[in-house]
Design a protein around this motif. Structure first.
Motif, PDB file in Angstrom:
ATOM      1  N   LEU A 199       2.820  16.504  -6.654  1.00 24.97           N
ATOM      2  CA  LEU A 199       3.973  17.197  -6.068  1.00 24.97           C
ATOM      3  C   LEU A 199       5.167  16.252  -5.957  1.00 24.97           C
ATOM      4  O   LEU A 199       6.313  16.652  -6.209  1.00 24.97           O
ATOM      5  CB  LEU A 199       3.592  17.755  -4.692  1.00 24.97           C
ATOM      6  N   VAL A 200       4.922  15.011  -5.559  1.00 26.92           N
ATOM      7  CA  VAL A 200       6.018  14.053  -5.470  1.00 26.92           C
ATOM      8  C   VAL A 200       6.598  13.793  -6.856  1.00 26.92           C
ATOM      9  O   VAL A 200       7.820  13.738  -7.047  1.00 26.92           O
ATOM     10  CB  VAL A 200       5.527  12.743  -4.815  1.00 26.92           C
ATOM     11  N   ASP A 201       5.739  13.642  -7.877  1.00 27.01           N
ATOM     12  CA  ASP A 201       6.221  13.420  -9.236  1.00 27.01           C
ATOM     13  C   ASP A 201       7.041  14.595  -9.733  1.00 27.01           C
ATOM     14  O   ASP A 201       8.094  14.415 -10.378  1.00 27.01           O
ATOM     15  CB  ASP A 201       5.035  13.184 -10.179  1.00 27.01           C
ATOM     16  N   GLU A 202       6.573  15.819  -9.426  1.00 29.26           N
ATOM     17  CA  GLU A 202       7.297  16.995  -9.901  1.00 29.26           C
ATOM     18  C   GLU A 202       8.653  17.107  -9.236  1.00 29.26           C
ATOM     19  O   GLU A 202       9.651  17.452  -9.878  1.00 29.26           O
ATOM     20  CB  GLU A 202       6.465  18.261  -9.635  1.00 29.26           C
ATOM     21  N   ALA A 203       8.712  16.812  -7.923  1.00 29.22           N
ATOM     22  CA  ALA A 203       9.999  16.863  -7.233  1.00 29.22           C
ATOM     23  C   ALA A 203      10.948  15.793  -7.759  1.00 29.22           C
ATOM     24  O   ALA A 203      12.160  16.001  -7.819  1.00 29.22           O
ATOM     25  CB  ALA A 203       9.789  16.681  -5.727  1.00 29.22           C
ATOM     26  N   ARG A 233      -3.384  16.774  -4.508  1.00 30.84           N
ATOM     27  CA  ARG A 233      -2.210  17.318  -5.193  1.00 30.84           C
ATOM     28  C   ARG A 233      -0.919  16.630  -4.767  1.00 30.84           C
ATOM     29  O   ARG A 233       0.119  16.813  -5.405  1.00 30.84           O
ATOM     30  CB  ARG A 233      -2.093  18.822  -4.897  1.00 30.84           C
ATOM     31  N   PHE A 234      -0.922  15.815  -3.693  1.00 30.03           N
ATOM     32  CA  PHE A 234       0.312  15.241  -3.176  1.00 30.03           C
ATOM     33  C   PHE A 234       1.012  14.339  -4.189  1.00 30.03           C
ATOM     34  O   PHE A 234       2.240  14.426  -4.352  1.00 30.03           O
ATOM     35  CB  PHE A 234       0.028  14.477  -1.872  1.00 30.03           C
ATOM     36  N   PRO A 235       0.305  13.432  -4.905  1.00 29.17           N
ATOM     37  CA  PRO A 235       1.023  12.601  -5.894  1.00 29.17           C
ATOM     38  C   PRO A 235       1.709  13.426  -6.969  1.00 29.17           C
ATOM     39  O   PRO A 235       2.847  13.127  -7.369  1.00 29.17           O
ATOM     40  CB  PRO A 235      -0.088  11.713  -6.460  1.00 29.17           C
ATOM     41  N   GLN A 253       0.836  -1.198   0.000  1.00 27.24           N
ATOM     42  CA  GLN A 253       0.000   0.000   0.000  1.00 27.24           C
ATOM     43  C   GLN A 253       0.868   1.243   0.000  1.00 27.24           C
ATOM     44  O   GLN A 253       2.045   1.214   0.379  1.00 27.24           O
ATOM     45  CB  GLN A 253      -0.921   0.020   1.233  1.00 27.24           C
ATOM     46  N   SER A 254       0.287   2.372  -0.373  1.00 32.13           N
ATOM     47  CA  SER A 254       0.989   3.653  -0.403  1.00 32.13           C
ATOM     48  C   SER A 254      -0.020   4.766  -0.170  1.00 32.13           C
ATOM     49  O   SER A 254      -1.179   4.672  -0.593  1.00 32.13           O
ATOM     50  CB  SER A 254       1.696   3.869  -1.740  1.00 32.13           C
ATOM     51  N   PHE A 255       0.429   5.808   0.512  1.00 28.84           N
ATOM     52  CA  PHE A 255      -0.443   6.953   0.742  1.00 28.84           C
ATOM     53  C   PHE A 255      -0.633   7.798  -0.514  1.00 28.84           C
ATOM     54  O   PHE A 255      -1.381   8.777  -0.491  1.00 28.84           O
ATOM     55  CB  PHE A 255       0.090   7.813   1.895  1.00 28.84           C
ATOM     56  N   LEU A 256       0.060   7.470  -1.588  1.00 31.84           N
ATOM     57  CA  LEU A 256      -0.193   8.141  -2.856  1.00 31.84           C
ATOM     58  C   LEU A 256      -1.345   7.488  -3.617  1.00 31.84           C
ATOM     59  O   LEU A 256      -1.783   8.005  -4.650  1.00 31.84           O
ATOM     60  CB  LEU A 256       1.070   8.129  -3.714  1.00 31.84           C
ATOM     61  N   ILE A 292       6.474  14.138   2.773  1.00 30.55           N
ATOM     62  CA  ILE A 292       5.754  15.401   2.678  1.00 30.55           C
ATOM     63  C   ILE A 292       5.471  15.893   4.097  1.00 30.55           C
ATOM     64  O   ILE A 292       4.950  15.149   4.930  1.00 30.55           O
ATOM     65  CB  ILE A 292       4.434  15.236   1.901  1.00 30.55           C
ATOM     66  N   THR A 293       5.808  17.168   4.348  1.00 30.27           N
ATOM     67  CA  THR A 293       5.581  17.782   5.660  1.00 30.27           C
ATOM     68  C   THR A 293       4.754  19.043   5.485  1.00 30.27           C
ATOM     69  O   THR A 293       5.090  19.894   4.646  1.00 30.27           O
ATOM     70  CB  THR A 293       6.910  18.135   6.348  1.00 30.27           C
ATOM     71  N   ALA A 294       3.699  19.182   6.296  1.00 32.97           N
ATOM     72  CA  ALA A 294       2.851  20.375   6.281  1.00 32.97           C
ATOM     73  C   ALA A 294       2.873  21.017   7.661  1.00 32.97           C
ATOM     74  O   ALA A 294       2.668  20.340   8.668  1.00 32.97           O
ATOM     75  CB  ALA A 294       1.420  20.014   5.894  1.00 32.97           C
ATOM     76  N   GLU A 295       3.141  22.323   7.693  1.00 35.63           N
ATOM     77  CA  GLU A 295       3.133  23.080   8.951  1.00 35.63           C
ATOM     78  C   GLU A 295       2.955  24.564   8.635  1.00 35.63           C
ATOM     79  O   GLU A 295       3.113  24.992   7.498  1.00 35.63           O
ATOM     80  CB  GLU A 295       4.422  22.846   9.747  1.00 35.63           C
ATOM     81  N   ARG A 296       2.620  25.337   9.670  1.00 41.08           N
ATOM     82  CA  ARG A 296       2.467  26.787   9.492  1.00 41.08           C
ATOM     83  C   ARG A 296       3.141  27.550  10.625  1.00 41.08           C
ATOM     84  O   ARG A 296       2.587  28.496  11.198  1.00 41.08           O
ATOM     85  CB  ARG A 296       0.983  27.171   9.404  1.00 41.08           C
ATOM     86  N   LEU A 297       4.364  27.118  10.968  1.00 44.65           N
ATOM     87  CA  LEU A 297       5.116  27.775  12.036  1.00 44.65           C
ATOM     88  C   LEU A 297       5.466  29.209  11.680  1.00 44.65           C
ATOM     89  O   LEU A 297       5.645  30.055  12.554  1.00 44.65           O
ATOM     90  CB  LEU A 297       6.386  26.974  12.337  1.00 44.65           C
TER      91      LEU A 297
END
Length: 374
Positions: free
Chosen positions: A316-320, A312-314, A254-257, A334-339
């Motif tokens: 973004l990973v492909d583009e990177a 959009r995550f898949p 399995q994969s989160f993508l 992938i990390t999401a934050e708003r520090l």
């Protein structure tokens, strides 16, 4: 003949003193543990209790000791002549220098004795004190080790000191404060350990990321079934939720993508419609980790984890992995934050060609790219 003045027996070994030492150690240990555990598990009431409890306990000790201090203050001090056997300045950072005196005290109505004391002496007056000199001292009769040099004695005592010739006495007559004793120190140490252990045991579930109490299923490990859109096979996933964090681990293959996998995982961590705010969301190939914002802390830079652009995550990973030249990625995160105030989504991929990364905003639009070759 010189009479020996014995050191008083230890007074800290009594049952009452040992019980007080045990209680004091328990309060100190529990307070320190509450500060540490409260910080780790983000429990504001526990952290505040770690500050308030020792303050209240210290105030109670102060109030309980007032009668004893009043009795000690009411004792009439004795005045006597004393011979300076030796003196040594401890340190000298200011105009008043702490000086360690070794004195031979000669009372008018009792045997002479030796005693050591430390007293602040002004630098200007320091030449007035010299070995074999005679000074006037005061001390409580029941605590002769608390002797103090009278800096400005009355004229009669000043005349006596100027004309007196005192002889030293043996060091065996030295008096000192009663020792604390081993039992008191052991009681303090035992209380310190018991107090700290009690706090850690009470909050072990939050501290070690599990909940042993009877809570609804989201607070314990659970296993659910999901269908992978790429393999069309049924595989298991594990969800763990606590008051501070939540994780979802996918099974093999399995994969989160995979389409819809992240949405279902986040929904299981946020209990469906519960609007729990997050500090960070970290997504890997088969591991999702969410750190929740502490309850009652509205000023923290939190966000709704359900509002992330997971579709959009898949891409973004492909583009990177392709546009930045990293080749086929071996690992990605992938990390999401708003520090910093605004929501930032960071993507890092690692492949044969090196490491590549990019940053996207809350809508999933790329705002920055970077790549590092091996």
């Amino acid at each position: 003949m010189t009479t020996t003045t014995h050191t008083p027996p230890a007074t800290h070994n009594t049952p009452v003193a040992c019980a007080r030492g045990l209680l004091t150690g328990g309060v100190v240990g529990a307070s320190l543990a509450a500060l540490v555990v409260g910080t780790v598990v983000e429990d504001a009431p526990l952290f505040v209790a770690g500050l308030v409890v020792p303050t209240v306990y210290g105030l109670l000790l102060f109030l309980a000791g007032m009668p004893r201090r009043a009795r000690e203050a009411a004792v009439v001090h004795r005045t006597a002549l004393a011979r300076i056997e030796s003196l040594e300045a401890v340190r000298g950072e200011s105009s008043d220098v702490p000086v360690r005196f070794e004195l031979t005290v000669v009372p008018d109505d009792g045997p002479a004795f030796r005693v050591g004391t430390t007293q602040d002496i002004n630098l200007v007056d320091l030449p007035d004190y010299r070995p074999r000199g005679v000074v006037v001292v005061e001390y409580p009769p029941d605590r002769p080790w608390r002797v103090r040099i009278v800096k400005r004695p009355t004229p009669p005592w000043e005349d006596r000191a100027a004309s007196a010739g005192l002889e030293p006495v043996s060091a065996t007559t030295t008096v000192a404060a009663p020792p604390e004793g081993c039992a008191f120190g052991f009681a303090v140490l035992l209380g310190l350990l018991l107090g700290a252990a009690a706090v850690v045991l009470l909050f072990r579930a939050d501290l070690f990321g599990r909940d042993d109490s009877a809570q609804p299923p989201p607070s314990v490990s659970s296993t659910s079934s999901s269908t992978s859109s790429t393999t069309s096979a049924t595989a298991s996933s594990t969800t763990v939720v606590t008051s501070a964090s939540g994780t979802v681990t996918l099974g093999a293959g399995q994969s989160f993508l995979d389409k819809g996998e992240l949405g279902r995982a986040v929904d299981s961590l946020t209990k469906g419609g519960d609007a729990r705010q997050a500090l960070t969301v970290v997504v890997g190939e088969r591991l999702l980790s969410v750190v929740f914002a502490p309850t009652g802390a509205p000023q923290t830079p939190a966000f709704d984890p359900r509002a992330l652009p997971y579709d959009r995550f898949p891409a973004l990973v492909d583009e990177a992995a392709t546009a930045l030249g990293a080749g086929s990625p071996q690992t990605w995160q992938i990390t999401a934050e708003r520090l910093t105030g605004s929501l930032v989504i960071r993507v890092v991929v690692t492949g044969p060609g090196g490491t590549a990364s990019l940053e996207a905003d809350g809508r999933g639009d790329v705002v920055r790219r970077a790549g590092t070759a091996r």
